[in-house]
Scaffold this motif. Structure first.
Motif, mmCIF file in Angstrom:
data_model
loop_
_atom_site.group_PDB
_atom_site.id
_atom_site.type_symbol
_atom_site.label_atom_id
_atom_site.label_comp_id
_atom_site.label_asym_id
_atom_site.label_seq_id
_atom_site.Cartn_x
_atom_site.Cartn_y
_atom_site.Cartn_z
ATOM 1 N N ASN A 20 -1.507 11.438 0.492
ATOM 2 C CA ASN A 20 -0.147 11.251 0.974
ATOM 3 C C ASN A 20 0.046 11.871 2.359
ATOM 4 O OD1 ASN A 20 2.678 10.490 0.686
ATOM 5 N ND2 ASN A 20 3.062 12.673 0.456
ATOM 6 N N SER A 29 0.306 3.734 4.335
ATOM 7 C CA SER A 29 0.775 4.135 3.005
ATOM 8 C C SER A 29 -0.287 4.920 2.245
ATOM 9 C CB SER A 29 1.170 2.904 2.192
ATOM 10 O OG SER A 29 0.026 2.126 1.887
ATOM 11 N N THR A 30 0.174 5.708 1.289
ATOM 12 C CA THR A 30 -0.746 6.454 0.429
ATOM 13 C C THR A 30 -1.660 5.507 -0.339
ATOM 14 O OG1 THR A 30 0.912 8.200 0.151
ATOM 15 C CG2 THR A 30 -0.893 8.156 -1.443
#
Length: 262
Positions: A20, A29-30
């Motif tokens: 993250n 994005s993670t």
């Protein structure tokens, strides 16, 4: 891709970051970071460049990214955009009146086809073979695409590489057809279908309702997402598929053909 993902994870952990945290720093994005680290998704070049910046690396990830991107370098230049699209596709469709489509070819079958180009060097054949086999990775993604392949019955009886190669190829077709996301259909001789005789083509449906198609020719093929080209090609595909046997019957036809190649 596996090596690239391993190195992203190794350098991320060395920097004391979670997926993250890295994602926020590189503006991805993670979930994207996770898919890249597992080798499931080819990242954009910007992903690699930002990893180098954030993790304090001297173009380490960018250099690895270039290695990841080179797998398609031996493919015809006009076809490379489609190869990229295929790796991201949610659905893939193809039609071929003459041979098993490249995505489903075995190595011996593909080698014989690639060797048939006039004047082609042996080392280029092997490079192109690697590229063709690498395409199959799309079938092993966590969320693989729906794949629909339609071939003419003549494909099953056209000798490419001899009896042993043909038997192995048809066995592979039957094996891959067991995948619930794969459909293999055969247009029988009895259909007297003429709609697809002009040549092979395929389509990759991408996230965001974009469809990219390729159309083959004896010279240079074409890859495009132009709706004025895509729409009639997809209509042609639907017409060809309407003449094909359902998968259950098609499997029986493939099994009969396989027996003749003993």
């Amino acid at each position: 891709m596996a090596l690239f993902g391993f190195e992203v994870r190794r350098h991320r952990l060395a920097a004391g970051m979670t997926q993250n945290q890295l994602g926020k720093r590189i503006l991805f994005s993670t979930s994207m970071v996770g898919m890249v680290e597992r080798g499931e998704r080819k990242p954009e070049r910007m992903f690699a460049e930002r990893c180098d910046q954030v993790l304090g690396l001297d173009k380490v990830m960018t250099s690895l990214w270039l290695m990841v991107d080179r797998w398609k370098d031996s493919a015809p230049r006009w076809f490379r955009e489609y190869l990229d699209a295929e790796q991201e596709a949610t659905a893939i469709r193809s039609w071929d009146p003459l041979m098993v489509p490249g995505l489903f070819q075995t190595e011996p079958y593909a080698r014989h086809i690639l060797s048939g180009e006039p004047g082609v060097a042996a080392d280029l054949v092997e490079q192109r073979l690697v590229t063709r086999m690498q395409r199959k990775a799309v079938l092993n993604r966590d969320s693989p695409p729906m794949v629909s392949v339609v071939i003419d019955e003549g494909v099953l009886y056209r000798s490419i590489g001899g009896s042993a190669v043909m038997r192995q190829q048809l066995e592979y077709l039957l094996e891959i057809a067991q995948d619930p996301r794969v459909t293999v259909q055969v247009v029988p001789f009895a259909a007297e279908s003429t709609c697809g005789l002009l040549g092979a083509f395929g389509a990759a449906e991408l996230p965001g309702y974009r469809t990219l198609i390729w159309v083959d020719s004896s010279g240079q093929g074409e890859v495009t997402d132009n709706p004025e080209v895509v729409k009639p090609i997809m209509s042609r595909y639907d017409a060809i598929r309407a003449d094909a046997h359902p998968q259950r019957v098609s499997k029986g036809i493939i099994e009969e053909a396989r027996a003749k190649w003993s």
